[in-house]
Design a protein around this motif. Sequence first.
Motif, short mmCIF file in Angstrom:
data_model
loop_
_atom_site.label_atom_id
_atom_site.label_comp_id
_atom_site.label_asym_id
_atom_site.label_seq_id
_atom_site.Cartn_x
_atom_site.Cartn_y
_atom_site.Cartn_z
N SER A 13 33.06 45.97 41.91
CA SER A 13 33.08 46.17 40.46
C SER A 13 32.24 47.38 40.07
CB SER A 13 32.55 44.92 39.76
OG SER A 13 32.46 45.12 38.38
N ALA A 14 31.09 47.54 40.71
CA ALA A 14 30.24 48.72 40.44
C ALA A 14 30.96 50.00 40.85
CB ALA A 14 28.91 48.59 41.16
N ILE A 15 31.64 49.95 41.99
CA ILE A 15 32.39 51.12 42.45
C ILE A 15 33.52 51.44 41.48
CG2 ILE A 15 33.93 51.96 44.27
CD1 ILE A 15 32.13 50.42 46.27
N ALA A 16 34.21 50.41 41.00
CA ALA A 16 35.29 50.63 40.04
C ALA A 16 34.75 51.23 38.74
CB ALA A 16 36.02 49.31 39.75
N SER A 17 33.57 50.81 38.32
CA SER A 17 32.95 51.38 37.12
C SER A 17 32.60 52.84 37.34
CB SER A 17 31.70 50.59 36.74
OG SER A 17 32.03 49.26 36.43
N VAL A 18 32.09 53.17 38.52
CA VAL A 18 31.77 54.56 38.84
C VAL A 18 33.05 55.40 38.85
CG1 VAL A 18 30.94 56.10 40.67
CG2 VAL A 18 29.64 54.06 40.08
N VAL A 19 34.11 54.86 39.43
CA VAL A 19 35.39 55.58 39.47
C VAL A 19 35.91 55.81 38.05
CG1 VAL A 19 37.82 55.39 40.15
CG2 VAL A 19 36.02 54.86 41.79
N ALA A 46 29.60 52.89 30.73
CA ALA A 46 30.00 52.82 32.14
C ALA A 46 28.79 52.92 33.06
CB ALA A 46 31.00 53.93 32.46
N ILE A 47 27.89 53.83 32.75
CA ILE A 47 26.68 53.97 33.57
C ILE A 47 25.79 52.74 33.43
CG2 ILE A 47 24.54 55.30 33.80
CD1 ILE A 47 26.24 57.80 33.14
N ALA A 48 25.69 52.21 32.22
CA ALA A 48 24.89 51.00 32.02
C ALA A 48 25.48 49.82 32.78
CB ALA A 48 24.79 50.68 30.53
N ALA A 49 26.81 49.73 32.84
CA ALA A 49 27.46 48.65 33.58
C ALA A 49 27.10 48.72 35.06
CB ALA A 49 28.97 48.71 33.40
N VAL A 50 27.12 49.93 35.61
CA VAL A 50 26.75 50.10 37.02
C VAL A 50 25.28 49.73 37.23
CG1 VAL A 50 26.48 51.79 38.88
CG2 VAL A 50 28.50 51.86 37.42
N ALA A 51 24.42 50.18 36.32
CA ALA A 51 22.99 49.89 36.44
C ALA A 51 22.71 48.39 36.37
CB ALA A 51 22.22 50.63 35.35
N VAL A 52 23.37 47.69 35.47
CA VAL A 52 23.17 46.24 35.34
C VAL A 52 23.66 45.52 36.59
CG1 VAL A 52 23.86 44.18 34.04
CG2 VAL A 52 23.17 46.24 32.83
N VAL A 74 27.34 40.82 31.53
CA VAL A 74 27.12 42.04 30.74
C VAL A 74 27.98 43.23 31.23
CG1 VAL A 74 25.38 43.76 30.11
CG2 VAL A 74 24.86 41.34 29.93
N PRO A 75 28.11 43.50 32.53
CA PRO A 75 28.89 44.68 32.94
C PRO A 75 30.35 44.67 32.48
CG PRO A 75 27.49 43.98 34.73
CD PRO A 75 27.40 42.93 33.67
N PRO A 76 31.08 43.56 32.58
CA PRO A 76 32.45 43.61 32.05
C PRO A 76 32.50 43.87 30.55
CG PRO A 76 32.19 41.70 33.48
CD PRO A 76 30.84 42.29 33.30
N VAL A 77 31.53 43.33 29.82
CA VAL A 77 31.49 43.57 28.38
C VAL A 77 31.24 45.06 28.10
CG1 VAL A 77 30.20 43.09 26.25
CG2 VAL A 77 30.74 41.23 27.83
N LEU A 78 30.33 45.66 28.85
CA LEU A 78 30.08 47.09 28.69
C LEU A 78 31.31 47.92 29.03
CD1 LEU A 78 26.47 47.32 30.17
CD2 LEU A 78 27.14 47.71 27.79
N MET A 79 32.04 47.50 30.06
CA MET A 79 33.25 48.25 30.43
C MET A 79 34.36 48.05 29.40
SD MET A 79 32.53 50.19 32.84
CE MET A 79 34.17 50.85 33.03
N VAL A 80 34.40 46.89 28.73
CA VAL A 80 35.36 46.70 27.65
C VAL A 80 35.05 47.67 26.51
CG1 VAL A 80 36.08 45.10 25.82
CG2 VAL A 80 35.99 44.32 28.18
N ALA A 119 41.40 53.09 35.41
CA ALA A 119 40.22 52.83 36.25
C ALA A 119 39.20 51.98 35.50
CB ALA A 119 39.60 54.14 36.71
N CYS A 120 39.00 52.27 34.22
CA CYS A 120 38.08 51.46 33.43
C CYS A 120 38.62 50.03 33.26
CB CYS A 120 37.85 52.11 32.07
SG CYS A 120 36.84 53.59 32.14
N ALA A 121 39.91 49.89 33.07
CA ALA A 121 40.51 48.57 32.95
C ALA A 121 40.38 47.79 34.26
CB ALA A 121 41.97 48.68 32.53
#
Length: 138
Positions: A13-19, A46-52, A74-80, A119-121
């Motif tokens: 999931s973190a890798i997908a957020s970075v992508v 996106a960066i906050a999602a990876v950090a969390v 929290v990360p999926p919410v940030l990516m939404v 990619a974000c989805a």
Amino acid sequence: MKKFIGFYITILSAIASVVGAAAYAVNCRTDYFLSQGMNPAVMGCAIAAVAVQIVYLIVTKNGHQTWTDLLAVVPPVLMVVATVTLLSVRVNGIAAIMTFESNAQNLSDLSSAIVAIAACAAAIVVGVLASFFDTVRE
């Protein structure tokens, strides 16, 4: 092993957020979307999602505590938020390219935007999936 699979899904999931963030950064540098600049909400979320997600993996390394469950959600919410914001800043450009400004270069830039949105989805889907699994062995 089943409980530990959450660790790997969270990393995925973190890798997908970075992508997703990288695809958005690339899309911001295309000719068509260059004038719009980079939206700080998209990149920040996106960066906050990876950090969390990284903090979540570090905190749960030695054991699971009740309050850490929030870090999994929290990360999926940030990516939404990042994905919806990305859609909102690109929708006019997408509509213009699809209707009036359709040429090879603009369609290429549109493809880049679609890749960033997809990619974000994907990061959202994998993040939601990761939140259902534990990251520690018991």
